[in-house]
Design an enzyme around this catalytic site. Structure first.
Site, PDB file in Angstrom:
ATOM      1  N   HIS A 248       1.273 -11.919   3.248  1.00  0.00           N
ATOM      2  CA  HIS A 248       1.053 -12.688   4.479  1.00  0.00           C
ATOM      3  C   HIS A 248       1.825 -13.983   4.370  1.00  0.00           C
ATOM      4  O   HIS A 248       1.893 -14.572   3.295  1.00  0.00           O
ATOM      5  CB  HIS A 248      -0.444 -12.978   4.667  1.00  0.00           C
ATOM      6  CG  HIS A 248      -0.764 -13.375   6.066  1.00  0.00           C
ATOM      7  ND1 HIS A 248      -0.582 -14.653   6.532  1.00  0.00           N
ATOM      8  CD2 HIS A 248      -1.219 -12.635   7.114  1.00  0.00           C
ATOM      9  CE1 HIS A 248      -0.923 -14.698   7.811  1.00  0.00           C
ATOM     10  NE2 HIS A 248      -1.306 -13.490   8.193  1.00  0.00           N
ATOM     11  N   GLU A 303      -4.441  -6.222   8.338  1.00  0.00           N
ATOM     12  CA  GLU A 303      -4.030  -4.916   8.861  1.00  0.00           C
ATOM     13  C   GLU A 303      -4.466  -3.760   7.956  1.00  0.00           C
ATOM     14  O   GLU A 303      -4.649  -2.633   8.418  1.00  0.00           O
ATOM     15  CB  GLU A 303      -2.509  -4.870   9.045  1.00  0.00           C
ATOM     16  CG  GLU A 303      -1.967  -5.919   9.979  1.00  0.00           C
ATOM     17  CD  GLU A 303      -2.472  -5.774  11.396  1.00  0.00           C
ATOM     18  OE1 GLU A 303      -3.097  -4.755  11.700  1.00  0.00           O
ATOM     19  OE2 GLU A 303      -2.261  -6.693  12.178  1.00  0.00           O
TER      20      GLU A 303
END
Ligand code: ACO
Length: 355
Positions: A248, A303
């Site tokens: 991320h 996700e």
């Protein structure tokens, strides 16, 4: 100074959310996301992001009836959706349909509610059309998330609704991510909110942003059994492929949304085998990423477990990014409103390196 991808560049001031990437903490307007998910509904969280306070009972009723009114798609919009080639991806359909919404009042707030309300109807309408199933008309006796599940599946299982609602609240807002930035850039030209949301949807579609969860399902399908975890991840990393659902831009530790979703999954009775596969793949992948990318801090992002939740709900992977967009639209709208209230057009510079 040139910063590829604007990494670390502060481009706006916002009151909407704060991300502590080192500690793995996400707050909406000062309240930890975990507390919002535990105590508030989708409608209350959306109102809070848009208005800055949680609604009173009367305000909530007003907000809900406003959402209910806009759930219904005008016939021309349904015709547009039905005419789009059947092979067109859901995100392309969503982009086209949202861009075709007519706003009757020049009021950004009102149009925001219209778009938030209509998004599930557009997704469900197109999905059922693609399955040769008839369109299910919204049911105004149902709350926003219940109604979404109902329009998709004809079923309203309360555990499923709770899981989906937790995911949708957790993903409503996340600072200046790529799609939100796209929305703010469009709004900064004094364009309208429908154009801003259309820009955001086009940006959300990419596999490095909202397109990751179906990539996670592909990854787990490819691994198939726990005996293949090491070999599959190893060969991907050797080929310099990215492992979907990991890494991320902001979080340098576990993404708090991934952790919260994982806790929901761990609370499930009779976990399916592939959830066990996801849990084991997470451990092995983090371990391997540490060896292959020793200078990066790569952990699971939202996700990864979003994919697990969606698969538990038996939601078609083709819908994942669109469903994510149906929650993030709240953040997009809140940012568009914020941009409008204190606007400077975005116009960064480019460093010329040509002849
Ligand atoms: N697998 C393997 N390597 C990775 C991964 C990954 N998932 N993510 C980053 N890296 C590596 C890169 O290869 C690069 O290595 P290098 O320096 O040796 O070349 C290094 O880490 C930095 O990569 P960047 O792309 O510069 O890092 P950034 O922080 O900008 O990337 C991103 C963030 C795009 C999310 C990235 O981690 C990624 O591609 N992940 C996979 C896709 C994914 O899961 N996307 C969903 C994100 S969450 C969301 O959008 C809601």
């Amino acid at each position: 100074m040139y910063q590829p991808g604007l990494k670390g560049v502060v481009a706006v001031e916002t009151e909407l959310s704060n991300i502590d990437g080192e500690e793995g903490i996400l707050t909406y307007r000062g309240m930890a996301i975990h507390d919002i998910v535990q105590n508030y509904s989708f409608e209350e969280a959306a109102f809070y992001l848009l208005h800055g306070t949680f609604p009173s009972e009367k305000e909530l009723q007003g907000f809900q009836s406003h959402l209910n009114k806009y759930r219904y798609m005008p016939p021309y919009l349904q015709q547009i959706i039905d005419q789009l080639p059947i092979e067109q991806e859901m995100m392309d359909v969503l982009r086209t349909a949202i861009s075709a919404v007519t706003f009757y009042q020049d009021d950004t707030h009102d149009t925001a509610i219209q778009l938030i309300a209509m998004m599930p109807t557009i997704i469900a309408c197109r999905f059922r059309h693609s399955q040769n199933k008839s369109f299910i008309v919204p049911d105004n006796n149902l709350q926003h998330v219940e109604n979404f599940m109902y329009m998709l599946t004809e079923n309203v299982d309360s555990t499923h609704v709770k899981m989906l609602e937790a995911y949708l609240i957790m993903t409503m807002e996340h600072g200046l991510n790529a799609s939100t930035f796209a929305a703010r850039v469009t709004k900064s030209t004094q364009s309208d909110i429908i154009s801003a949301i259309t820009s955001a949807i086009g940006t959300m579609k990419g596999p490095l942003h909202g397109g990751a969860p179906s990539g996670v399902i592909d990854l787990l399908n490819e691994i198939e059994t726990k005996d293949n975890i090491y070999e599959t991840i190893h060969s991907k990393l050797k080929n310099k492929e990215r492992i979907m659902g990991f890494g991320h831009r902001v979080y340098k530790t576990v993404d708090p949304r991934a952790e919260a979703l994982k806790q929901i999954i761990l609370g499930l009775e009779n976990r399916p085998e592939w959830i066990e596969l996801a849990l084991q793949t997470e451990i092995a992948t983090i371990d391997m990423l540490k060896k292959y990318k020793p200078n990066q801090q790569l952990y699971t992002n939202v996700e990864y477990y979003a994919a697990a939740i969606m698969k538990s709900l038996e939601i078609d992977p083709n819908l994942f990014t669109a469903i994510f967009s149906s929650s993030r639209i709240v953040g997009w709208c809140a940012h568009a409103i914020e941009q409008e209230s204190n606007n400077t057009i975005f116009r960064p510079a480019a460093k010329y390196i040509g002849k």
